[in-house]
Design a protein around this motif. Structure first.
Motif, short mmCIF file in Angstrom:
data_model
loop_
_atom_site.label_atom_id
_atom_site.label_comp_id
_atom_site.label_asym_id
_atom_site.label_seq_id
_atom_site.Cartn_x
_atom_site.Cartn_y
_atom_site.Cartn_z
N ALA A 100 -0.60 8.16 6.88
CA ALA A 100 -1.32 7.00 7.43
C ALA A 100 -0.67 5.68 7.02
CB ALA A 100 -2.78 7.04 6.99
N GLY A 101 -0.26 5.58 5.76
CA GLY A 101 0.34 4.34 5.29
C GLY A 101 1.63 3.99 6.00
N PHE A 102 2.38 5.01 6.35
CA PHE A 102 3.62 4.81 7.08
C PHE A 102 3.32 4.26 8.48
CE2 PHE A 102 7.74 5.60 8.78
CZ PHE A 102 8.61 5.90 7.73
N ALA B 226 0.82 -1.23 0.00
CA ALA B 226 0.00 0.00 0.00
C ALA B 226 0.85 1.27 0.00
CB ALA B 226 -0.93 0.00 1.21
N LEU B 227 2.12 1.16 0.37
CA LEU B 227 2.98 2.35 0.37
C LEU B 227 3.09 2.96 -1.03
CD1 LEU B 227 5.99 1.28 2.63
CD2 LEU B 227 4.31 3.06 3.14
N ASN B 228 3.11 2.11 -2.06
CA ASN B 228 3.29 2.58 -3.44
C ASN B 228 4.56 3.40 -3.60
OD1 ASN B 228 0.94 1.42 -4.58
ND2 ASN B 228 -0.29 3.04 -3.64
N GLN C 94 8.77 4.19 -1.63
CA GLN C 94 9.69 4.00 -0.52
C GLN C 94 9.12 4.53 0.79
OE1 GLN C 94 10.50 5.68 -3.33
NE2 GLN C 94 10.94 7.81 -2.81
N ALA C 95 9.48 3.87 1.89
CA ALA C 95 9.04 4.29 3.22
C ALA C 95 9.95 5.40 3.71
CB ALA C 95 9.05 3.11 4.18
N LEU C 96 9.75 6.59 3.18
CA LEU C 96 10.60 7.73 3.49
C LEU C 96 9.74 8.98 3.59
CD1 LEU C 96 13.53 8.79 3.83
CD2 LEU C 96 13.57 9.16 1.35
N HIS C 97 9.93 9.72 4.68
CA HIS C 97 9.09 10.89 4.95
C HIS C 97 9.95 12.00 5.53
CE1 HIS C 97 5.50 13.15 6.19
NE2 HIS C 97 6.02 13.26 7.40
N ALA C 98 9.91 13.18 4.91
CA ALA C 98 10.63 14.35 5.43
C ALA C 98 9.80 14.94 6.57
CB ALA C 98 10.83 15.37 4.32
N TYR C 99 10.25 14.73 7.81
CA TYR C 99 9.34 15.07 8.90
C TYR C 99 9.68 16.35 9.65
CZ TYR C 99 12.15 13.45 12.95
OH TYR C 99 13.10 13.31 13.93
N THR C 100 10.91 16.85 9.59
CA THR C 100 11.18 18.14 10.22
C THR C 100 12.09 18.98 9.33
OG1 THR C 100 13.16 17.44 11.44
CG2 THR C 100 11.03 17.22 12.57
N ILE C 101 11.93 20.30 9.46
CA ILE C 101 12.83 21.24 8.79
C ILE C 101 13.01 22.45 9.69
CG2 ILE C 101 11.04 22.51 7.49
CD1 ILE C 101 13.09 22.41 5.09
N ALA C 102 14.24 22.92 9.82
CA ALA C 102 14.56 24.08 10.66
C ALA C 102 15.37 25.07 9.82
CB ALA C 102 15.33 23.66 11.89
N PHE C 103 15.03 26.36 9.91
CA PHE C 103 15.64 27.37 9.06
C PHE C 103 15.42 28.74 9.69
CE2 PHE C 103 11.27 26.79 8.01
CZ PHE C 103 10.77 28.04 7.72
N GLU D 119 2.67 -0.10 12.74
CA GLU D 119 1.75 -0.85 13.61
C GLU D 119 1.73 -2.34 13.23
OE1 GLU D 119 -2.02 1.07 13.32
OE2 GLU D 119 -1.28 2.96 14.20
N ALA D 120 1.81 -2.63 11.94
CA ALA D 120 1.82 -4.03 11.50
C ALA D 120 3.08 -4.75 11.99
CB ALA D 120 1.73 -4.10 9.98
#
Length: 329
Positions: free
Chosen positions: A316-318, A286-288, A290-299, A323-324
């Motif tokens: 949600a898919g991540f 279901a990811l369709n 890569q399991a990669l997410h840019a979650y923070t940025i500071a500037f 959870e699985a």
């Protein structure tokens, strides 16, 4: 410098010819490497050098030839703007922060940042325009407001400039490596608890869609920390110190820990093979991507200089894959 070209080379590129490309005409090589038409490649060739020399389109390349492509503009004939039907199908882009100078947005997975060769559908630029957002005018119209980018199948936080002054300021912060970016990733296998990967990256000679670690490539640095692990997977916090094309994907593959779901780098099949349950297999499918997410940025704010930091919630898919994996432990 922050790599502004994730799937194309309009900011310029250096290629080293491998055995697979030896014997090709230089214009045919550029057409394939840059994903442009043959006529467009011949136009780009006017300012391109091979081993430091300007050449004609008909010359053939040899192993280890160095082809240097300077920055070039996107094809003026390339379509800019999505159709109403494409915009209707496009997801909404959440906005974490907005003022007169800039926006902090969350790019959904599956959305291309800007128009490029071979890409179809509504881009991030198209969607923001449809939402009535002002964008800077630096660069081609199809890239308005874009200071940096994420791969199509990578979700997460991004900065978008609304004014030209903000655009140049943010671009300068990226070039000076003053912007801190962290990613969350799920990888195959369990790496050492912490690591720093300093390995040069260049375009693969065997697959033009991939990047690979190779001597003579662009210097690249990635740091990571294992946040959580399971039998055959791990959750990582990744600090990207340089911003090369596919840097995280190439570096983790170099460590033999490709991203779960990443079919281009071998992480999809391996993840399915190692999935501990049917629910985990379904989550990987279901990811369709890569399991990669840019979650923070500071500037620093481009006008006031105020320190700013934003976090994009995990998609949600991540969370479903996490959870699985927890459930199967």
């Amino acid at each position: 410098m922050e790599d502004l070209n994730s799937e194309d080379f309009t900011a310029g590129a250096v290629f080293h010819v491998g055995e697979d490309d030896a014997g090709k005409r230089v214009d045919a090589f550029l057409s394939q490497a840059l994903s442009v038409s043959r006529s467009r490649a011949q136009k780009i060739l006017e300012t391109t050098t091979v081993n430091g020399q300007f050449v004609k389109a008909k010359i053939t390349l040899k192993v280890d030839d160095e082809v240097v492509v300077p920055p070039f503009e996107i094809d003026s004939e390339a379509p800019v703007g999505a159709t109403p039907e494409e915009l209707e199908r496009a997801p909404e882009v959440p906005i974490l922060y907005e003022d007169d100078d800039m926006m902090v947005i969350v790019k959904p997975r599956g959305v291309t940042v800007h128009v490029g060769a071979g890409e179809t559908g509504a881009t991030l630029v198209d969607i923001l325009r449809a939402q009535g957002k002002a964008l800077s005018s630096v660069g081609p119209a199809g890239r308005a407001g874009i200071v940096h980018r994420l791969d199509k199948d990578t979700s997460g936080v991004m900065l978008v400039a609304k004014t030209d002054a903000a655009h140049w300021n943010l671009a300068a912060q990226f070039e000076a490596r003053q912007i801190e970016k962290h990613y969350i990733a799920i990888v195959n296998g369990v790496p050492t608890p912490r690591g720093r990967i300093e390995a040069a990256i260049d375009r693969s000679h065997t697959n033009r869609k991939k990047m690979t670690v190779t001597p003579g490539g662009r210097p690249s640095i990635t740091e990571y920390e294992v946040l959580k692990s399971w039998a055959k997977f791990a959750l990582l916090d990744i600090n990207l110190l340089t911003g090369r094309t596919h840097q995280i994907r190439a570096h983790l593959t170099y460590l033999h820990h490709p991203l779960a779901g990443d079919s281009l780098y071998g992480g999809f099949h391996r993840a399915l093979t190692c999935a501990p349950s049917e629910r985990a297999s379904e989550a990987i499918n279901a990811l369709n991507g890569q399991a990669l997410h840019a979650y923070t940025i500071a500037f620093a704010h481009p006008t006031t200089g105020e320190p700013m930091r934003f976090e994009a919630p995990l998609p949600a898919g991540f969370n479903e894959l996490v959870e699985a994996l927890d459930e199967a432990t």
